[in-house]
Design an enzyme around this catalytic site. Structure first.
Site, short mmCIF file in Angstrom:
data_model
loop_
_atom_site.label_atom_id
_atom_site.label_comp_id
_atom_site.label_asym_id
_atom_site.label_seq_id
_atom_site.Cartn_x
_atom_site.Cartn_y
_atom_site.Cartn_z
N SER A 30 26.92 35.04 -23.37
CA SER A 30 27.73 34.55 -22.23
C SER A 30 27.39 33.10 -21.92
O SER A 30 28.28 32.27 -21.67
CB SER A 30 27.46 35.40 -20.99
OG SER A 30 27.94 36.70 -21.17
N ARG A 34 29.75 29.49 -22.37
CA ARG A 34 29.97 28.59 -21.23
C ARG A 34 29.38 27.21 -21.51
O ARG A 34 29.91 26.19 -21.04
CB ARG A 34 29.35 29.21 -19.97
CG ARG A 34 30.17 30.41 -19.46
CD ARG A 34 29.30 31.30 -18.59
NE ARG A 34 30.05 32.35 -17.90
CZ ARG A 34 30.41 33.52 -18.43
NH1 ARG A 34 30.12 33.79 -19.69
NH2 ARG A 34 31.07 34.42 -17.72
N GLY A 102 36.49 38.66 -26.23
CA GLY A 102 37.20 38.72 -24.94
C GLY A 102 36.78 37.58 -24.03
O GLY A 102 37.60 36.99 -23.31
N ARG A 130 43.06 44.26 -26.03
CA ARG A 130 42.35 44.07 -24.76
C ARG A 130 43.33 43.65 -23.66
O ARG A 130 44.20 42.81 -23.87
CB ARG A 130 41.25 43.00 -24.91
CG ARG A 130 40.28 43.23 -26.07
CD ARG A 130 39.19 44.24 -25.78
NE ARG A 130 38.31 43.92 -24.69
CZ ARG A 130 37.19 43.20 -24.79
NH1 ARG A 130 36.86 42.67 -25.94
NH2 ARG A 130 36.42 43.02 -23.75
N GLN A 177 34.54 37.73 -16.37
CA GLN A 177 35.49 36.97 -17.18
C GLN A 177 36.67 36.50 -16.34
O GLN A 177 37.13 35.37 -16.46
CB GLN A 177 35.96 37.81 -18.37
CG GLN A 177 34.86 38.05 -19.39
CD GLN A 177 35.28 38.89 -20.57
OE1 GLN A 177 36.39 39.42 -20.60
NE2 GLN A 177 34.40 39.04 -21.54
N ASP A 323 27.34 45.77 -20.33
CA ASP A 323 27.33 45.76 -21.79
C ASP A 323 26.24 46.65 -22.39
O ASP A 323 26.16 46.79 -23.61
CB ASP A 323 27.14 44.32 -22.31
CG ASP A 323 28.36 43.46 -22.03
OD1 ASP A 323 29.46 44.03 -21.84
OD2 ASP A 323 28.23 42.23 -22.01
C1 S3P Z 1 31.22 38.70 -19.91
C2 S3P Z 1 31.63 39.54 -18.91
C3 S3P Z 1 31.74 40.99 -19.08
C4 S3P Z 1 30.99 41.47 -20.32
C5 S3P Z 1 31.27 40.60 -21.52
C6 S3P Z 1 30.82 39.19 -21.25
C7 S3P Z 1 31.15 37.24 -19.64
O1 S3P Z 1 33.11 41.34 -19.23
O2 S3P Z 1 31.34 42.81 -20.61
O3 S3P Z 1 30.60 41.08 -22.66
O4 S3P Z 1 30.52 36.51 -20.44
O5 S3P Z 1 31.71 36.81 -18.63
P1 S3P Z 1 34.06 41.68 -17.96
O6 S3P Z 1 34.28 40.44 -17.20
O7 S3P Z 1 35.33 42.19 -18.59
O8 S3P Z 1 33.33 42.72 -17.18
#
Ligand code: S3P
Length: 443
Positions: A30, A34, A102, A130, A177, A323
């Site tokens: 994550s 970013r 995603g 998704r 997200q 996760d």
């Molecule tokens: C993430 C947020 C989570 C997580 C994903 C990474 C992120 O998803 O499951 O692996 O980096 O912001 P969601 O925002 O769908 O919960």
């Protein structure tokens, strides 16, 4: 629709073994995503250390290269990014392809919504299922023009448009997200953008925006920023990913006579659900050398073999461990008694339907696991071994690898190529630390 065929891999994991030694797992996924995004949009040159070199984060990196950002690396976790400023991106000449990620497509949608060019974004087969309405609706309410395909899934087309307007948005689901997507769009909007979350979710975007000198305010569950500011280049040290460490944490707990030290792991409270839940189940986990680097809390984590007992997982821990449920289900399978998870319907919408795929896999290795709409009920028991299908989900493949530490017979896990999306060195590190795993390539 974007479709790809990969030669697939399977893991063959022999039972038994113990987990011993010291390990540093790769950088946080994550935070790595970013770090690229904000560095690219900053003025000046950002140096990133500890960057996760994996398929998901490389997809984000390639997207910014395609939009004219000059990037050196990654090499040994080091990346140098020459930021172009918030308005310096160039129109890509091809659709942007985000593979399995995603995070990449949802966060980039926020940035793309603010550009003066149109863009098409897609990914692999899993990504094409998704749900995207969670971002397209609020982005369009800000004045963006985002089109999704049937059922509100990728590919997405984001049209060029007039300036966005700030929004005061109450998220119906707890999603970092969605929150991050809207905050990134808010950088380009007139006025203030505020996002309120129903429960705390990972706050790396907020911490990193602050690190890049962008004013951002939190008031309880609501976070707000003003459009039209500037990001200033910094240097970033990405901690080891607690979501990757989680596999070895559980491995060391369930394998007898284990003692493991995991170095430099990010323990941001919005990610620490795995530690909280395992401790409630009786795990011996201690944190050492706690420090704060670049706005993110970090520690070395020591884990020793422990006898676990089943629990009812507290609802407020669910977004903090979102996760980690594949590996937490393995911990539950090794615990004494019943573990109940509810309030986790989002798990059905991850890289696979993690409730169904995990329940099927647990049953295939001899565990009584009953899926529910929003969770699972697992009776701790004896893991027999057998063949499970990860359905192309990296975290499920790695979770069942760890299950072999407590199994009677070999566990074979099919469809494992996607482990490379988050943890390409998993097999090598697992072998080094005491797991008898073999990777078999299949055509
Ligand atoms: C993430 C947020 C989570 C997580 C994903 C990474 C992120 O998803 O499951 O692996 O980096 O912001 P969601 O925002 O769908 O919960």
């Amino acid at each position: 629709m974007y479709m790809e065929t990969f030669s697939t891999q399977k893991f063959v994991v022999n039972p038994g073994g113990k987990i011993d030694g010291t390990l540093r797992v790769p950088g946080d996924k994550s935070i790595s995503h970013r770090a690229i995004m904000l560095s690219a949009l900053a003025k000046g040159t950002t140096q990133i250390n500890g960057f996760l070199e994996a398929e998901d984060t490389n997809a984000t990196l390639e997207a910014f290269k395609e939009m004219g950002v000059s990037i050196q690396g990654p090499s040994n976790g080091q990346v140098t990014i020459h930021g172009v400023g918030l308005h310096g991106l160039q129109a890509p000449s091809i659709p942007l392809h985000f593979g399995n990620s995603g995070t990449a497509i949802r966060l980039l949608s926020g940035i793309m919504a603010g550009q003066t060019f149109s863009v098409e974004m897609g990914g692999d087969e899993s990504l094409s299922y998704r749900p995207m309405r969670r971002i397209t609706e609020p982005l369009n309410a800000m004045g963006a023009h985002v089109l999704a395909s049937e059922n509100d899934t990728p590919p997405l087309i984001i049209m060029d448009k007039q300036r966005l307007q700030g929004i005061d948005y109450v998220m119906p689901i707890a999603s970092a997200q969605v929150k991050s997507c809207l905050l990134l769009a808010g950088l380009y909007a007139n006025g203030t953008t505020c996002v309120a979350e129903p429960a705390p979710t990972r706050d790396h975007t907020e911490r990193m925006l602050h690190g890049f000198g962008y004013p951002i305010k939190r008031d309880g569950r609501r976070v707000c920023l003003q459009g039209g500011g500037k990001l200033h280049a910094i240097s970033i040290d990405v901690p080891a990913d607690i979501s990757s460490a989680a596999f070895f944490i559980v491995g060391a707990i369930i394998a007898k006579k284990s003692d493991l030290l995991l170095n430099h792991v990010g323990i941001n409270p919005t990610r620490a659900g795995i530690i909280n839940i395992l401790r409630q189940m009786g795990a011996n986990i201690t944190l050492h050398n706690q420090r704060n680097i670049g706005g993110e809390p970090i520690a070395d984590i020591r884990v020793r073999s422990s006898a676990l007992h089943g629990i009812k997982i507290p609802k407020e821990q669910v977004p903090l461990a979102i996760d980690e449920f594949p590996i937490l289900f393995i911990a539950a399978a090794c615990a004494k008694g019943e573990t109940v998870l509810s309030g986790a319907e989002e798990l059905r919408l991850k890289e696979s339907d993690r409730i169904q795929v995990m329940a099927d896999g647990l049953q295939a290795i001899g565990i009584n696991a009953q899926p529910t709409d929003d969770g699972m009920v697992i009776q701790g028991g004896k893991i027999r071994g057998g063949v499970v299908n990860s359905c192309g989900d990296h975290r499920i493949a790695m979770a069942f690898t760890i299950a072999a530490l407590c199994a009677k017979n070999t566990i074979t896990i099919e469809d494992c190529s996607n482990v490379a999306t988050s943890f390409p060195s998993f097999v090598k590190l697992a072998q080094e630390i005491g797991i008898d795993i073999k990777l078999v390539n299949q055509l």
